[in-house]
Scaffold this motif. Structure first.
Motif, PDB file in Angstrom:
ATOM      1  N   GLY A 107       0.533  -1.341   0.120  1.00 37.47           N
ATOM      2  CA  GLY A 107       0.476   0.035  -0.312  1.00 37.47           C
ATOM      3  C   GLY A 107       0.625   0.985   0.098  1.00 37.47           C
ATOM      4  O   GLY A 107       0.402   2.208   0.101  1.00 37.47           O
ATOM      5  N   ILE A 108       2.006   1.400   0.290  1.00 39.74           N
ATOM      6  CA  ILE A 108       3.104   2.166  -0.174  1.00 39.74           C
ATOM      7  C   ILE A 108       2.263   3.135  -1.207  1.00 39.74           C
ATOM      8  O   ILE A 108       3.198   4.869  -1.362  1.00 39.74           O
ATOM      9  N   CYS A 141       5.724   0.790  -8.432  1.00 36.12           N
ATOM     10  CA  CYS A 141       5.114  -0.251  -7.014  1.00 36.12           C
ATOM     11  C   CYS A 141       6.578  -1.910  -6.767  1.00 36.12           C
ATOM     12  O   CYS A 141       6.444  -2.391  -8.213  1.00 36.12           O
ATOM     13  N   ILE A 352       9.318   0.708  -1.726  1.00 36.20           N
ATOM     14  CA  ILE A 352       9.362   2.286  -1.865  1.00 36.20           C
ATOM     15  C   ILE A 352       9.757   2.683  -0.891  1.00 36.20           C
ATOM     16  O   ILE A 352       9.589   4.085  -0.501  1.00 36.20           O
TER      17      ILE A 352
HETATM   18 FE1  FES Z   1       3.880  -2.370  -2.408  1.00 34.78          FE
HETATM   19 FE2  FES Z   1       2.575  -0.733  -4.338  1.00 34.78          FE
HETATM   20  S1  FES Z   1       1.728  -2.565  -3.170  1.00 34.78           S
HETATM   21  S2  FES Z   1       4.858  -1.065  -3.717  1.00 34.78           S
END
Ligand code: FES
Length: 915
Positions: A107-108, A141, A352
């Protein structure tokens, strides 16, 4: 002396509200939004415009907020994800679709992705996949492989959202922790520190090998008001060493007098926010004397090479061996033998989210809030460094913005912990992208030689494998790689005569450590590409050759381990046959019509033993029933994007016999969750899943005993009442007559699971793993011969997962793993001092990952929870060799060094006779 700069008021409209702040001259908009205006939904991954995580809309246009000076926003309109999902219909639609498609894993990157997608949908309500790839091309991502992000955005306005599905085991339910990831409220390591926290920054070596002396630290500190303290090795109250393998605890928190790699920490400066922002670390008083460095294995093995550790002569840290039968005799008797050499490069995890967190003292105890894959290991290691009992330390993991192995090791934790103890103030730290790349672990570069023989009928006849792995300056997980590779280097095939040796060799490079596969992706490149050469010599189809030699139930592995059930490699390979036959025909058609572009198809297999190699590997869980009729699961398995927060409750709910929605889940925290071990080695679904299953079964039994119900009775929770229903009766458990314990539970269960393994002998014979997972990938590529460019066109991936606890999450793992394997094959190459940012170190973008068909194979495993096997590592093991085999099929060019950059491919093409 560094002086804080004068600030001016800047006013703009943030998510519809007039706001103002006082940024420093030139301050990034991302910093002003996050630190001055509390918009923590704006994520920062690189501060250089490379990752796009901080994308916001500025007057409606997507921009990287880290590239915009705050003053440039004056009088303008800024929209972030949190504001968009409150007001914007497109954002709200995307919020639903990102969850339903599993487009957010850790989710980052999600805020940047969704904000960019909103801008696209405003301009083009019905975008094609290509338009999505163009519009989201600036956002990286590392988890998803992008395909599900494309799926979520294409059709956002078409009313084609998948129908809701059941949440129960086996169903492709969206992740239970997904909402926070798509509405911007998820809190990662850099999002949790209190406003008053001090800031810590690390002084690192600019040289790979050097001696050093500090100047007058007290005078330097006195000259910098706002700097609270300078920490170095002399401030460590306990052992100035950390590591992950007993017997190999060798990395100093702060180097003492000499450094062994560029980026090694020597000191840490702690101070107030503004003073630290103004600080020029180049003024820090340290004098360096460079020394000769050995950066590659060959240099480190030279008899005259500088020695990194006296006690590890020849720079050899450790070695591994597996042998059975007589490989040399079998090779001599073989009708055909292939001999080949391969090399691979350092690969960076490139999550990320850089390492981040804060520490504070709370009522005499140390609390550490940071991103991690292993809270229990963090606590144990910090206790040694800080000379504290483990009971005095609480690890509260934040959400983790990707880990892939590197966040098992300590990074910033000792610095912020020591600083909080010294100052008594909360202390925060976030690694810059450069220091994350410089100082954290990498995938081991490998130098591998293989010899593989076969009889004329296609049956394997002997294999030798010799691999040297560049383990860098410190041990980290190098011993694990050295031990695991010989166990896996055969691939999932039957070989009676085999000898595999590995060595982990120290160099003056960053430590190599755990990275999805622990060395197996490197060994698979050698073995699986050599297999294609051997099949060609034999004149046998590459798929048939693999099937002829694939392991099966009852056939011993090269460790002499016999699995009587659950061996799924044949099913994976057979599943690829339709795609294989079609691709061969399609490629031939294409190649007949084109001269400078050629297409090819390649296959490769993989296997991976789930959990530690012949070592204890337990997970523990607990759950309780409250007096109010609530079932609470203490879920300590770290979810780093892979889905433990969803899969583990699905397993527990099945075991106790209640819907998932009836379960309350408490997340990882060393004060409230038992140790579920580290998230690594594809162990959480298997090992923690079993512990959760046992806990659910135990709590169910305790409930049934209370009302004398049979094991087949059904449990129901209705408005705080617990009902037990069998064929003839419905009984209510009177919760008020049960005494709550100290945690408020009237009934509780705590269970552990440790996979049954057996130690290996000196020849590597034994039972290293209780289960393996199996995989086979098929890659179709197009090679531009004049340019030396490879474009993957399609993947088909067959994975035996035993039982798909959640098929949607299985697909997510597979697609993300293939993207990482593609990067390893074609572009990723970390070079210390040269590729220390995300514009020189390239990872796949949304335009690089083609469509992927995932074929889920379910050959149940007797040890797995409801038959499930681990998956996290398997997903990239076959990818790179499948691509290299496809390149060979297309062009005849052999790739022997990963990555196959254009220059390397051009050289290989020339060698293969292309002009
Ligand atoms: Fe982890 Fe895109 S969901 S970097």
């Amino acid at each position: 002396m560094d002086k804080p700069a004068t600030k001016d008021l800047t006013a703009f409209i943030l998510n519809g509200n007039h706001v103002q702040c006082e940024p420093r001259p030139g301050e990034r908009l991302s910093e002003s939004l996050r630190e001055r205006l509390g918009a923590r939904d704006v994520k920062e991954g690189c501060s250089a415009g490379d990752c796009g995580a901080c994308t916001v809309l500025l007057d409606g246009d997507p921009v990287c907020a880290c590239l915009v000076a705050s003053q440039q926003a004056a009088g303008r309109r800024v929209e972030t994800l949190a504001g968009l999902v409150r007001e914007d219909r497109d954002a709200q639609t995307l919020m639903t679709r990102f969850q339903q498609h599993q487009a957010a894993q850790c989710g980052i990157c999600t805020p940047g992705m969704m904000v960019s997608a909103v801008a696209l949908l405003r301009a083009e309500p019905h975008p094609s996949a290509e338009q999505v790839q163009d519009a989201l091309g600036g956002v990286l991502c590392r988890c998803t492989g992008y395909r599900k992000i494309i799926d979520a955005v294409v059709g956002a306005h078409d009313g084609t959202a998948p129908a809701p599905v059941s949440q129960e085991l086996g169903q492709p339910t969206p992740r239970f922790d997904g909402q926070a990831k798509v509405d911007g409220s998820e809190r990662f390591g850099d999002d949790v520190a209190p406003q008053a926290a001090l800031v810590a920054r690390v002084i690192r070596s600019p040289h790979p090998a050097a001696r050093f002396e500090f100047g007058d630290l007290a005078a330097w500190q006195a000259a910098h008001p706002g700097v609270y303290c300078v920490l170095s090795a002399r401030d460590i109250p306990g052992q100035n060493l950390f590591g992950v393998i007993p017997g190999f605890i060798d990395q100093p928190v702060f180097a003492l007098r000499h450094v062994r790699f560029r980026g090694e920490a020597v000191a840490c400066v702690v101070g107030e926010v503004e003073a630290m922002a103004a600080l020029d670390l180049a003024s820090f008083p340290v004098n360096w004397t460079q020394e000769p460095a050995a950066m590659e294995v060959a240099a480190a093995l030279d008899p005259d090479a500088p020695q990194l550790f006296e006690e590890r002569p020849g720079n050899i840290m450790c070695s591994g061996l597996v042998q059975c039968g007589d490989a040399e005799t079998a090779l001599a008797a073989a009708d055909h033998v292939v001999e080949a050499a391969y090399t691979t490069s350092f690969v960076e995890h490139a999550y990320i989210e850089p390492e981040a967190g804060f520490a504070e003292m709370v009522e005499g105890r140390l609390h550490v809030h940071a991103c991690t894959q292993a809270p229990g290991m963090d606590r144990a290691a910090l206790a040694e460094v800080l000379a504290l009992p483990q009971s005095a330390i609480r690890i509260v993991p934040t959400a983790v913005g990707g880990g892939f192995g590197s966040k098992i090791d300590l990074s910033l934790q000792p610095f912020i912990a020591l600083a909080a103890m010294k100052t008594g103030r909360p202390v925060r730290m976030t690694y810059s992208r450069v220091e994350s790349l410089q100082s954290t672990t990498k995938r081991h570069p490998a130098q591998i030689r293989v010899r593989i023989g076969a009889k004329a009928d296609g049956s394997l006849s002997g294999m030798t494998f010799d691999g040297d792995f560049n383990t860098g300056a410190y041990a980290s997980w190098g011993p694990t790689v050295a031990n695991r590779v010989p166990v896996h280097a055969s691939g999932p095939y039957a070989l009676q005569d085999y000898r595999a040796r590995s060595r982990a060799v120290h160099t003056h490079c960053p430590p190599s450590g755990a990275f999805r596969g622990f060395g197996v992706p490197q060994s698979a490149i050698a073995q699986e590409t050599a297999f294609d050469l051997l099949a060609e010599k034999l004149g046998i189809d590459a798929l048939d050759f693999r099937l002829k030699n694939a392991l099966a139930n009852g056939v011993p592995t090269i460790c002499g381990q016999v699995f009587e059930q659950g061996v799924g490699i044949r099913a994976c390979l057979e599943a690829l046959r339709p795609a294989w036959e079609k691709a061969k025909s399609d490629c031939a058609d294409f190649n007949a019509r084109h001269n400078t572009r050629k297409r090819g198809v390649g296959l490769a297999s993989g296997w991976y033993g789930c959990g530690n190699t012949s070592l204890p590997n337990p997970s523990s869980f607990k759950a309780g029933l409250t007096a109010a009729g609530e079932i609470v699961l203490h879920q300590g398995a770290m979810d780093i994007g892979q889905g433990a927060n969803t899969v583990i409750p699905q397993i527990f709910a099945r075991a106790i016999g209640l819907p998932v929605a009836a379960i309350s889940v408490l997340g990882a925290d060393t004060d409230i969750t038992p140790d579920a071990g580290k998230t690594s080695a594809s162990r959480q679904t298997f090992v923690s899943g079993n512990a959760a299953r046992l806990t659910g079964e135990a709590l169910r039994s305790a409930i049934l005993r209370q009302v004398n119900a049979s094991e087949t009775a059904r449990i129901r929770l209705e408005a705080g009442r617990l009902l037990v229903e069998d064929a003839t009766h419905v009984k209510e458990l009177d919760l008020s007559r049960l005494e709550p314990d100290a945690e408020g539970y009237v009934l509780r269960a705590e269970e552990s699971y440790d996979p049954p393994v057996r130690a290996m002998d000196a020849n590597g014979q034994g039972e290293p793993y209780a289960q393996f997972g199996y995989a086979a990938h098929l890659a179709i590529v197009e090679v531009d011969i004049p340019l030396g460019l490879v474009r993957p066109l399609h993947f088909t991936a067959a994975h035996d997962v035993g039982r798909a606890i959640n098929p949607l999450l299985v697909e997510g793992q597979v697609q993300g793993g293939i993207a990482q394997g593609l990067g390893m094959a074609l572009m990723e190459e970390f070079v210390p001092g040269r590729t220390e940012n995300l514009h020189d170190y390239l990872i796949p973008t949304i335009g690089d990952v083609p469509p992927i068909d995932t074929l889920i194979i379910e050959i149940a495993d007797a040890h797995g929870p409801y038959g499930a096997k681990g998956l996290g590592e398997h997903v990239l093991i076959p990818t790179a060799p499948a691509i290299f085999n496809a390149i060979y099929h297309a062009t005849g060019a052999r790739i022997t060094h990963a990555p196959a950059t254009p220059s390397r491919l051009r050289a290989a093409l020339k060698e293969a006779g292309h002009a």
